[in-house]
Design a protein around this motif. Structure first.
Motif, short mmCIF file in Angstrom:
data_model
loop_
_atom_site.label_atom_id
_atom_site.label_comp_id
_atom_site.label_asym_id
_atom_site.label_seq_id
_atom_site.Cartn_x
_atom_site.Cartn_y
_atom_site.Cartn_z
N PHE A 1 0.83 -1.21 0.00
CA PHE A 1 0.00 0.00 0.00
C PHE A 1 0.87 1.26 0.00
N LEU A 2 1.92 1.27 0.80
CA LEU A 2 2.79 2.45 0.85
C LEU A 2 3.51 2.68 -0.48
N ARG A 3 3.81 1.60 -1.19
CA ARG A 3 4.56 1.74 -2.44
C ARG A 3 3.66 2.08 -3.62
N THR A 4 2.41 1.65 -3.60
CA THR A 4 1.57 1.74 -4.80
C THR A 4 0.45 2.76 -4.71
N TYR A 5 0.17 3.34 -3.53
CA TYR A 5 -0.96 4.27 -3.42
C TYR A 5 -0.62 5.58 -4.12
N VAL A 6 -1.48 6.01 -5.03
CA VAL A 6 -1.26 7.22 -5.82
C VAL A 6 -2.46 8.13 -5.68
N ASP A 7 -2.27 9.39 -6.02
CA ASP A 7 -3.35 10.37 -5.99
C ASP A 7 -4.03 10.45 -7.35
N GLU A 8 -4.85 11.50 -7.53
CA GLU A 8 -5.59 11.62 -8.79
C GLU A 8 -4.68 11.84 -9.99
N LYS A 9 -3.52 12.45 -9.76
CA LYS A 9 -2.60 12.73 -10.86
C LYS A 9 -1.66 11.56 -11.14
N GLY A 10 -1.78 10.48 -10.39
CA GLY A 10 -0.92 9.33 -10.60
C GLY A 10 0.41 9.39 -9.88
N ALA A 11 0.60 10.38 -8.99
CA ALA A 11 1.85 10.50 -8.25
C ALA A 11 1.78 9.68 -6.97
N VAL B 1 -0.54 8.54 7.83
CA VAL B 1 -1.27 7.70 6.88
C VAL B 1 -2.77 8.00 7.04
N SER B 2 -3.42 8.26 5.93
CA SER B 2 -4.85 8.55 5.94
C SER B 2 -5.64 7.25 6.08
N TYR B 3 -6.57 7.24 7.04
CA TYR B 3 -7.38 6.03 7.24
C TYR B 3 -8.33 5.82 6.06
N ASN B 4 -8.83 6.90 5.48
CA ASN B 4 -9.75 6.76 4.35
C ASN B 4 -9.06 6.13 3.15
N GLY B 5 -7.83 6.55 2.88
CA GLY B 5 -7.08 5.92 1.78
C GLY B 5 -6.75 4.47 2.06
N LEU B 6 -6.43 4.16 3.32
CA LEU B 6 -6.15 2.77 3.67
C LEU B 6 -7.40 1.91 3.54
N ALA B 7 -8.55 2.44 3.94
CA ALA B 7 -9.79 1.68 3.82
C ALA B 7 -10.19 1.46 2.38
N ALA B 8 -9.85 2.41 1.50
CA ALA B 8 -10.21 2.26 0.09
C ALA B 8 -9.35 1.19 -0.59
N GLU B 9 -8.09 1.06 -0.18
CA GLU B 9 -7.18 0.12 -0.83
C GLU B 9 -7.12 -1.23 -0.10
N GLN B 10 -7.04 -1.19 1.22
CA GLN B 10 -6.91 -2.40 2.03
C GLN B 10 -8.00 -2.39 3.10
N SER B 11 -9.20 -2.82 2.73
CA SER B 11 -10.34 -2.74 3.64
C SER B 11 -10.19 -3.67 4.83
N VAL B 12 -9.58 -4.83 4.64
CA VAL B 12 -9.43 -5.79 5.75
C VAL B 12 -8.49 -5.23 6.81
N ILE B 13 -7.38 -4.66 6.38
CA ILE B 13 -6.45 -4.07 7.34
C ILE B 13 -7.09 -2.89 8.05
N ALA B 14 -7.85 -2.08 7.33
CA ALA B 14 -8.54 -0.96 7.96
C ALA B 14 -9.58 -1.42 8.96
N TYR B 15 -10.16 -2.61 8.74
CA TYR B 15 -11.13 -3.15 9.70
C TYR B 15 -10.42 -3.66 10.96
N PHE B 16 -9.25 -4.24 10.80
CA PHE B 16 -8.51 -4.76 11.95
C PHE B 16 -7.93 -3.64 12.81
N LEU B 17 -7.60 -2.50 12.21
CA LEU B 17 -6.86 -1.45 12.91
C LEU B 17 -7.58 -0.91 14.14
N PRO B 18 -8.85 -0.48 14.09
CA PRO B 18 -9.47 0.04 15.32
C PRO B 18 -9.72 -1.03 16.38
#
Length: 704
Positions: free
Chosen positions: A188-198, A218-235
């Protein structure tokens, strides 16, 4: 040249063929030292079919007639003449020998590639030849790793959400799920990009390393969009998950900046934008050991103290060093016995080899504007570790994300009986709210309305007409309150003389003229309002005071009303009922907008950038127009000079004005009656059209 050394054997005699003089080795050893892929089919090597034999006892080759196999037989011990080289050769030079060996290696390699010979490729290659061909060596190792994976490496888990009957904390602590979560977060840290592809976090890591920091947000919303299972385990299991995140983030950072571990030994992942915002008074047992987000005003904080992180102990009897032991927040960790001399102590902390971390404890209190009527503000302690210390000061309104946990408190058990635990928040991410953050709370509709209102030429009059619409008349007072709410601009020409931009207002007049109603209205509209009265306020309650912390027993600084209202409005009712000593204490806050403290060895200066709106009654109860303003109020000249606007409120007897006021009050009550709220009557008096909605007015004030 190649003279055979073994005589041929007869067809009926047993023949033993040895392929190697060394015993067979393990496959993993072969893959490491000889760089050979795992053997799959021995038929290709032997050139004939090999029957599967039972590996039980095997065949006894050392029998009674073992010597008969080695008896000389002249008829059979003959060699073919064309295979015998009877010529004599001289000694070879080292260069010729090296060239011959190189030629033979090339021949063996060619035969191995074609599959003609009995020797597999790579058996006869030495280490120097392998190092000269790193590409082929790397491919052979990868092929061997793909053919036969290591037994101690856990397999990838596709259905990570399948807990298999375990709790979330137990599941994420296992080796397999822990490694899978770590790999997914690194991806997730290596591949997450914004709207411009950066790449988002690659840039954040670069900025973090440039500033020599150790916190990666790290934004929780971005993590939940890419890795929903990890975002569910975190809280649900924040301690275990955050430790995994820290390890993964450190590996990614070191892959980009290999030498950064010399600057920061640890990388901490800070979780921002957690969706649910909890109030301090709503925290219950349900939230224990979970990741929460809350907000409040910092009322006090301790100094920065060193806390044990990795502890090492010295045995006083044999001098052996024990450790390191990981120190937790709940209890003190000590060794039970010395592994060298088997003694039970005593042990002393090794101060030089022990690793410490920064520790600070703060107290946050509910914001004054969010407390329901008739309730006392709740407060909660929070622990700041590492680089989070000194991120906020008393009076700052903060938004805190952390782990809500409990700790043993002896004083609570003494008063309430065992077992009672105190609760504390272990902070993970702290952000100080500023005026610019109010823009994030606006939706698209609010932005359109504010932009449309900014293009109106009569915006000033519309805003002033919207101040306290339920109070009849007093247009000058409403204008003064409007000017105080939106204030001016602070100036500091040449950074030599600072001029405040806040406007202080004093309301003085007859009783029953809605002075207190004006102050109550401001508490509903203003940003960070603090309301107090003259009788219930003291000098230390308005400014700041020093007290001993109940846990650390050290002197701490507590913020008063003016400090809590920083970047807001402080409202003081019954201003004339204050003592002269208490009023004198706010002289510095009203003009310099700072509060200086020099008590109990603490020398500090706190910010009090707020506007003060006060209400006072005249001497004798009624305002005398024949006297000056200073003669009507029991206030000194220094305090009066610090008020920019002085408003006089008089209750004059006028039948026409009284009738209009009565109609206004009755019409307001009729409009807001429940029966008329459902079916409004257009014939009734409606509010003015050149006003601004109250909720929009509050948002405008927060933005401005």
């Amino acid at each position: 040249m190649d003279e055979p050394s073994n005589p041929p054997s007869s067809p009926g005699r047993r023949r033993i063929i040895e392929f190697s003089s060394s015993p067979p080795r393990d496959r993993s050893e072969v893959g490491q030292s000889d760089n050979l892929p795992a053997f799959e089919d021995e038929t290709n090597i032997l050139g004939r079919d090999v029957e599967d034999e039972d590996e039980g006892e095997g065949e006894d080759l050392f029998g009674d007639n073992m010597e008969r196999d080695y008896q000389p037989i002249p008829e059979l011990d003959t060699y073919e003449e064309d295979l015998i080289d009877r010529e004599e050769y001289g000694a070879m030079s080292p260069g010729a020998r090296a060239a011959a060996e190189s030629e033979m290696r090339e021949r063996d390699r060619a035969m191995a590639d074609r599959g003609d010979g009995r020797m597999r490729r790579g058996i006869l290659f030495d280490a120097a030849d392998e190092d000269a061909r790193p590409g082929r060596r790397r491919r052979i190792i990868q092929q061997a790793g793909e053919d036969e994976p290591m037994d101690d490496m856990p397999e990838a888990i596709e259905n990570l959400e399948d807990l298999k009957g375990h709790s979330i904390s137990e599941w994420v602590s296992m080796i397999g799920p822990r490694l899978e979560i770590k790999n997914r977060f690194k991806q997730f840290l290596r591949t997450y990009v914004d709207e411009k592809g950066a790449s988002v976090y690659r840039e954040k890591m670069r900025q973090m390393c440039e500033a020599n920091k150790q916190s990666l947000i790290v934004s929780y919303n971005g993590l939940a969009a890419e890795q929903s299972v990890i975002a569910y385990f975190l809280p649900e299991a924040p301690k275990e998950m955050l430790s995994i995140f820290d390890e993964a983030a450190k590996e990614v950072v070191l892959s980009l900046f290999p030498n950064y571990d010399r600057i920061a030994t640890q990388i901490h992942v800070r979780i921002s934008e957690l969706p649910l915002l909890e109030e301090i008074r709503s925290l219950r047992q349900l939230h224990l050991n979970q990741l929460i987000r809350t907000s409040g005003v910092v009322t006090s904080h301790t100094g920065v103290l060193p806390q044990l992180n990795l502890v090492k102990f010295d045995c006083t009897k044999c001098g052996n060093t024990i450790g390191p032991l990981v120190q937790t927040q709940n209890k003190e960790v000590k060794p039970t016995s010395c592994p060298e001399c088997q003694s039970y102590g005593p042990f002393e902390v090794n101060m030089e080899q022990t690793v410490y971390q920064n520790y600070q404890r703060i107290t946050i209190q509910e914001s004054p504007g969010k407390i329901a009527a008739g309730r006392l503000p709740r407060q909660k302690d929070a622990i700041l570790l590492g680089d989070l210390v000194d991120i906020c000061k008393p009076g700052d309104e903060v938004e805190l994300t952390g782990i809500y946990t409990n700790s043993f408190d002896g004083s609570l058990n003494t008063m309430n009986g065992f077992p009672v635990f105190s609760t504390v928040i272990e902070a993970n991410y702290v952000v100080v709210k500023e005026d610019k953050e109010a823009v994030d709370n606006l939706n698209d509709e609010d932005i359109k309305e504010i932009l449309a209102l900014s293009k109106d030429e009569n915006i000033g009059e519309r805003v002033l007409n919207s101040i306290a619409p339920s109070i009849y008349g007093h247009d000058n007072i409403k204008r003064a309150i409007g000017l105080s709410l939106f204030s001016g601009v602070p100036k500091n020409p040449g950074k030599k003389h600072k001029v405040r931009g806040d406007i202080n207002v004093l309301l003085c007049g007859d009783p029953g003229t809605a002075k207190s109603q004006f102050l109550k209205y401001v508490t509903k509209v203003a940003h960070r309002p603090v309301f107090t009265t003259g009788q219930g306020a003291s000098a230390v309650g308005l400014t700041a005071y020093v007290q001993k912390h109940p846990v650390t027993r050290e002197w701490t600084l507590e913020a008063g009303a003016l400090v809590l209202a920083d970047n807001g409005v402080c409202l003081i009712d019954e201003f004339d009922k204050m003592n002269d000593a208490d009023r004198t204490s706010i002289h510095e806050a009203m003009e310099q907008q700072t509060i200086s403290i020099s008590k109990a060895g603490i020398v500090a200066q706190l910010q009090a950038r707020c506007a003060i709106i006060a209400a006072a009654n005249p001497i004798g109860g009624r305002y005398d127009p024949s006297l000056t303003f200073a003669e009507n109020v029991d206030l000194t000249e220094p305090i009066l000079s610090r008020f920019d606007v002085l408003c006089v409120v008089r209750d004059t007897v006028d039948p026409v004005i009284d009738e209009k006021m009565a109609r206004f009050v009755t019409g307001s009550h009729v409009r807001h009656h429940p029966s008329n709220m459902m079916n409004p009557d257009p014939s009734e008096d409606q509010p003015q059209t050149d006003t601004v909605k109250q909720d929009l007015l509050k948002k405008i004030h927060n933005v401005c």
